[in-house]
Design a protein around this motif. Structure first.
Motif, PDB file in Angstrom:
ATOM      1  N   SER A  30       0.812  -1.211   0.000  1.00 52.06           N
ATOM      2  CA  SER A  30       0.000   0.000   0.000  1.00 52.06           C
ATOM      3  C   SER A  30       0.853   1.272   0.000  1.00 52.06           C
ATOM      4  N   ASN A  31       2.151   1.126   0.169  1.00 54.88           N
ATOM      5  CA  ASN A  31       3.052   2.271   0.069  1.00 54.88           C
ATOM      6  C   ASN A  31       3.373   2.637  -1.371  1.00 54.88           C
ATOM      7  N   LEU A  51      -3.063   0.290  -9.853  1.00 55.55           N
ATOM      8  CA  LEU A  51      -3.854   0.487  -8.639  1.00 55.55           C
ATOM      9  C   LEU A  51      -3.153   1.516  -7.776  1.00 55.55           C
ATOM     10  N   GLY A  52      -3.893   2.549  -7.391  1.00 54.33           N
ATOM     11  CA  GLY A  52      -3.312   3.584  -6.568  1.00 54.33           C
ATOM     12  C   GLY A  52      -3.018   3.108  -5.160  1.00 54.33           C
ATOM     13  N   ARG A  53      -2.269   3.911  -4.430  1.00 57.34           N
ATOM     14  CA  ARG A  53      -1.841   3.512  -3.092  1.00 57.34           C
ATOM     15  C   ARG A  53      -3.007   3.291  -2.148  1.00 57.34           C
ATOM     16  N   GLY A  54      -4.077   4.007  -2.304  1.00 63.03           N
ATOM     17  CA  GLY A  54      -5.243   3.827  -1.450  1.00 63.03           C
ATOM     18  C   GLY A  54      -6.183   2.746  -1.932  1.00 63.03           C
ATOM     19  N   SER A  55      -5.835   2.081  -3.024  1.00 64.89           N
ATOM     20  CA  SER A  55      -6.644   0.991  -3.595  1.00 64.89           C
ATOM     21  C   SER A  55      -8.013   1.465  -4.059  1.00 64.89           C
ATOM     22  N   SER A 101       5.218   6.492  -6.029  1.00 62.04           N
ATOM     23  CA  SER A 101       4.553   7.692  -6.513  1.00 62.04           C
ATOM     24  C   SER A 101       3.105   7.663  -6.055  1.00 62.04           C
ATOM     25  N   VAL A 102       2.394   8.737  -6.312  1.00 57.61           N
ATOM     26  CA  VAL A 102       0.957   8.782  -6.042  1.00 57.61           C
ATOM     27  C   VAL A 102       0.155   8.738  -7.327  1.00 57.61           C
ATOM     28  N   VAL A 103       0.849   8.718  -8.455  1.00 58.09           N
ATOM     29  CA  VAL A 103       0.196   8.710  -9.760  1.00 58.09           C
ATOM     30  C   VAL A 103       0.455   7.381 -10.439  1.00 58.09           C
ATOM     31  N   ILE A 104      -0.584   6.826 -11.023  1.00 59.01           N
ATOM     32  CA  ILE A 104      -0.443   5.573 -11.749  1.00 59.01           C
ATOM     33  C   ILE A 104       0.171   5.871 -13.114  1.00 59.01           C
ATOM     34  N   ALA A 105       1.397   5.474 -13.315  1.00 60.63           N
ATOM     35  CA  ALA A 105       2.046   5.687 -14.595  1.00 60.63           C
ATOM     36  C   ALA A 105       1.740   4.533 -15.539  1.00 60.63           C
ATOM     37  N   THR A 106       1.531   4.842 -16.795  1.00 58.65           N
ATOM     38  CA  THR A 106       1.260   3.796 -17.779  1.00 58.65           C
ATOM     39  C   THR A 106       2.512   3.449 -18.589  1.00 58.65           C
ATOM     40  N   ALA A 108       6.394   2.036 -18.524  1.00 59.80           N
ATOM     41  CA  ALA A 108       7.185   1.140 -17.668  1.00 59.80           C
ATOM     42  C   ALA A 108       8.391   1.848 -17.057  1.00 59.80           C
ATOM     43  N   LEU A 109       8.846   2.923 -17.693  1.00 59.66           N
ATOM     44  CA  LEU A 109      10.102   3.545 -17.288  1.00 59.66           C
ATOM     45  C   LEU A 109      10.175   3.974 -15.825  1.00 59.66           C
ATOM     46  N   PRO A 110       9.127   4.598 -15.263  1.00 62.12           N
ATOM     47  CA  PRO A 110       9.269   5.110 -13.893  1.00 62.12           C
ATOM     48  C   PRO A 110       9.242   4.042 -12.795  1.00 62.12           C
ATOM     49  N   TYR A 111       8.783   2.852 -13.107  1.00 61.16           N
ATOM     50  CA  TYR A 111       8.578   1.859 -12.053  1.00 61.16           C
ATOM     51  C   TYR A 111       9.904   1.422 -11.445  1.00 61.16           C
ATOM     52  N   ASN A 112       9.907   1.355 -10.118  1.00 55.72           N
ATOM     53  CA  ASN A 112      11.128   1.131  -9.367  1.00 55.72           C
ATOM     54  C   ASN A 112      11.458  -0.347  -9.181  1.00 55.72           C
ATOM     55  N   TYR A 113      10.428  -1.179  -9.093  1.00 55.47           N
ATOM     56  CA  TYR A 113      10.636  -2.593  -8.787  1.00 55.47           C
ATOM     57  C   TYR A 113       9.814  -3.452  -9.729  1.00 55.47           C
TER      58      TYR A 113
END
Length: 124
Positions: A30-31, A51-55, A101-106, A108-113
């Motif tokens: 959820s983080n 899915l956003g952090r707050g689901s 992040s708080v924004v759902i990116a579409t 792949a580049l920004p994803y950390n894991y």
């Protein structure tokens, strides 16, 4: 450090269903913004669902809207992708990803894991 492990892939007939699961360890899912991407042979990795952090906030690729559902199980610390009415075009390796992040990116580049992926095969 966050580790992601996908499971649930396999062979299914067109029109069938599969449920993918992403087990998150190291931190609470959820983080993060959590997402599923897929990559078919010879194609770029593409966004499927997020899915956003707050689901509460979800986002889907147009190609899967109405057929796929992303959800989070906080008790199990997993993020699932329910896939219904599967088509041969859905055949790919599916990857789970986490984004700080708080924004759902579409993209792949920004994803950390990233997880290692699970293969979905759809027979026609």
């Amino acid at each position: 450090q966050v580790q992601l492990v996908e499971s649930g892939g396999g062979l299914v007939q067109a029109g069938g269903s599969l449920r993918l699961s992403c087990a998150v360890s190291g931190r609470t899912s959820s983080n993060y913004v959590m997402a599923w991407f897929r990559q078919a042979p010879g194609k770029e990795r593409e966004f499927v669902a997020g899915l956003g952090r707050g689901s509460v906030i979800t986002r889907y690729a147009d190609s899967v809207k109405g057929r796929f559902t992303i959800s989070r199980d906080n008790a199990k610390n997993t993020v699932d992708l329910e896939m219904n009415s599967l088509k041969p075009d859905d055949m790919a390796v599916y990857y789970c990803a986490a984004l700080e992040s708080v924004v759902i990116a579409t993209s792949a580049l920004p994803y950390n894991y990233w997880g290692q992926g699970t293969r979905v095969t759809v027979s026609s």
